[in-house]
Design a protein around this motif. Structure first.
Motif, PDB file in Angstrom:
ATOM      1  N   LYS A  49      35.810  86.457 -25.883  1.00  0.00           N
ATOM      2  CA  LYS A  49      37.063  86.721 -26.449  1.00  0.00           C
ATOM      3  C   LYS A  49      38.118  85.660 -26.266  1.00  0.00           C
ATOM      4  O   LYS A  49      39.348  85.468 -26.578  1.00  0.00           O
ATOM      5  N   GLY A  50      37.690  84.329 -25.775  1.00  0.00           N
ATOM      6  CA  GLY A  50      38.530  83.062 -25.688  1.00  0.00           C
ATOM      7  C   GLY A  50      39.481  83.275 -24.232  1.00  0.00           C
ATOM      8  O   GLY A  50      40.423  82.613 -24.131  1.00  0.00           O
ATOM      9  N   TRP A  51      39.043  84.209 -23.521  1.00  0.00           N
ATOM     10  CA  TRP A  51      39.917  84.381 -22.158  1.00  0.00           C
ATOM     11  C   TRP A  51      39.342  83.718 -20.939  1.00  0.00           C
ATOM     12  O   TRP A  51      38.346  84.043 -20.718  1.00  0.00           O
ATOM     13  N   ALA A  53      38.957  83.895 -17.884  1.00  0.00           N
ATOM     14  CA  ALA A  53      39.256  84.606 -16.832  1.00  0.00           C
ATOM     15  C   ALA A  53      38.179  84.476 -15.721  1.00  0.00           C
ATOM     16  O   ALA A  53      37.017  83.793 -15.702  1.00  0.00           O
ATOM     17  N   VAL A  54      38.666  84.755 -14.394  1.00  0.00           N
ATOM     18  CA  VAL A  54      37.705  84.841 -13.518  1.00  0.00           C
ATOM     19  C   VAL A  54      37.308  86.223 -12.990  1.00  0.00           C
ATOM     20  O   VAL A  54      38.354  87.405 -12.890  1.00  0.00           O
ATOM     21  N   VAL A  55      35.950  86.332 -13.092  1.00  0.00           N
ATOM     22  CA  VAL A  55      35.522  87.898 -12.707  1.00  0.00           C
ATOM     23  C   VAL A  55      35.208  87.835 -11.317  1.00  0.00           C
ATOM     24  O   VAL A  55      34.591  87.198 -10.608  1.00  0.00           O
ATOM     25  N   ASN A  56      36.173  88.939 -10.420  1.00  0.00           N
ATOM     26  CA  ASN A  56      36.029  89.081  -9.166  1.00  0.00           C
ATOM     27  C   ASN A  56      35.028  90.048  -8.582  1.00  0.00           C
ATOM     28  O   ASN A  56      35.050  90.989  -9.489  1.00  0.00           O
ATOM     29  N   ALA A  57      34.355  89.826  -7.622  1.00  0.00           N
ATOM     30  CA  ALA A  57      33.549  90.854  -7.042  1.00  0.00           C
ATOM     31  C   ALA A  57      33.757  91.330  -5.606  1.00  0.00           C
ATOM     32  O   ALA A  57      33.751  90.126  -4.717  1.00  0.00           O
ATOM     33  N   GLU A  58      34.062  92.502  -5.476  1.00  0.00           N
ATOM     34  CA  GLU A  58      34.261  92.783  -3.906  1.00  0.00           C
ATOM     35  C   GLU A  58      33.022  94.091  -3.619  1.00  0.00           C
ATOM     36  O   GLU A  58      33.068  95.084  -4.263  1.00  0.00           O
ATOM     37  N   ARG A  59      32.148  93.786  -2.636  1.00  0.00           N
ATOM     38  CA  ARG A  59      31.447  94.773  -2.183  1.00  0.00           C
ATOM     39  C   ARG A  59      31.903  95.886  -1.564  1.00  0.00           C
ATOM     40  O   ARG A  59      32.880  95.586  -0.690  1.00  0.00           O
ATOM     41  N   GLU A  60      31.600  97.013  -1.796  1.00  0.00           N
ATOM     42  CA  GLU A  60      32.161  98.491  -1.201  1.00  0.00           C
ATOM     43  C   GLU A  60      30.958  99.205  -1.038  1.00  0.00           C
ATOM     44  O   GLU A  60      30.660 100.019  -1.909  1.00  0.00           O
ATOM     45  N   GLY A  61      30.235  98.966   0.170  1.00  0.00           N
ATOM     46  CA  GLY A  61      29.264 100.063   0.638  1.00  0.00           C
ATOM     47  C   GLY A  61      28.129  99.513  -0.406  1.00  0.00           C
ATOM     48  O   GLY A  61      27.601  98.398  -0.620  1.00  0.00           O
ATOM     49  N   ASP A  62      27.497 100.596  -0.997  1.00  0.00           N
ATOM     50  CA  ASP A  62      26.335 100.312  -2.100  1.00  0.00           C
ATOM     51  C   ASP A  62      26.698  99.973  -3.374  1.00  0.00           C
ATOM     52  O   ASP A  62      26.089 100.084  -4.328  1.00  0.00           O
ATOM     53  N   PHE A  68      39.399  91.592 -13.192  1.00  0.00           N
ATOM     54  CA  PHE A  68      39.500  90.168 -13.664  1.00  0.00           C
ATOM     55  C   PHE A  68      41.045  89.565 -13.305  1.00  0.00           C
ATOM     56  O   PHE A  68      41.947  90.308 -13.202  1.00  0.00           O
ATOM     57  N   ASP A  69      40.948  88.405 -13.397  1.00  0.00           N
ATOM     58  CA  ASP A  69      42.044  87.582 -13.096  1.00  0.00           C
ATOM     59  C   ASP A  69      42.277  86.508 -14.122  1.00  0.00           C
ATOM     60  O   ASP A  69      40.909  85.813 -14.398  1.00  0.00           O
ATOM     61  N   HIS A  70      43.394  86.245 -14.687  1.00  0.00           N
ATOM     62  CA  HIS A  70      43.635  85.082 -15.750  1.00  0.00           C
ATOM     63  C   HIS A  70      43.402  83.903 -14.875  1.00  0.00           C
ATOM     64  O   HIS A  70      44.380  83.681 -13.940  1.00  0.00           O
ATOM     65  N   ASP A  71      42.726  82.859 -15.159  1.00  0.00           N
ATOM     66  CA  ASP A  71      42.711  81.692 -14.739  1.00  0.00           C
ATOM     67  C   ASP A  71      43.730  80.485 -15.390  1.00  0.00           C
ATOM     68  O   ASP A  71      43.679  80.279 -16.461  1.00  0.00           O
ATOM     69  N   GLN A  72      44.816  80.585 -14.565  1.00  0.00           N
ATOM     70  CA  GLN A  72      45.995  79.806 -15.100  1.00  0.00           C
ATOM     71  C   GLN A  72      45.784  78.247 -15.399  1.00  0.00           C
ATOM     72  O   GLN A  72      46.247  77.675 -16.126  1.00  0.00           O
ATOM     73  N   SER A  73      44.742  77.751 -14.808  1.00  0.00           N
ATOM     74  CA  SER A  73      44.158  76.360 -14.742  1.00  0.00           C
ATOM     75  C   SER A  73      43.596  75.973 -16.095  1.00  0.00           C
ATOM     76  O   SER A  73      43.302  74.845 -16.245  1.00  0.00           O
ATOM     77  N   SER A  74      42.892  76.913 -16.650  1.00  0.00           N
ATOM     78  CA  SER A  74      42.313  76.917 -18.060  1.00  0.00           C
ATOM     79  C   SER A  74      42.840  77.118 -19.486  1.00  0.00           C
ATOM     80  O   SER A  74      43.729  78.130 -19.121  1.00  0.00           O
TER      81      SER A  74
END
Length: 102
Positions: A49-51, A53-62, A68-74
């Motif tokens: 998409k030309g975006w 973006a940083v894809v964040n991952a957070e563990r929640e049990g199983d 998504f966060d927009h990467d302002q530096s790119s």
């Protein structure tokens, strides 16, 4: 603005600039066993998409929750968001990532 200000044609807020920012958050939760495949698919989707973006991952049990966060530096702006269309598209991306290889 008060009644007398309106009569005089004056505004209490004259010269004030307002900025409104609308943020939408997509949280995607998948079983941990599919997390690596889903994260890769989401990153490829954002790039397609030309975006920047940083894809964040957070563990929640199983499970692992992605966001998504927009990467302002790119370079690259977030895509125009049509929530319904993006939800359907992300659903297909995730289904493709967790689909067993044939």
């Amino acid at each position: 603005m008060g009644f007398l200000d309106r009569l005089k044609g004056q505004s209490v807020n004259a010269g004030v600039t307002r900025t409104t920012t609308v943020k939408q958050h997509f949280n995607i939760k998948v079983p941990a066993e599919h997390a690596t495949a889903v994260q890769g698919a989401l990153e490829r989707w954002a790039q397609s998409k030309g975006w920047a973006a940083v894809v964040n991952a957070e563990r929640e049990g199983d499970f692992v929750k992605f966001s998504f966060d927009h990467d302002q530096s790119s370079p690259g702006k977030p895509p125009k968001i049509d929530t319904d269309a993006m939800t359907e598209e992300l659903q297909r991306v995730i289904q493709g990532a967790v689909k067993p290889a044939s």
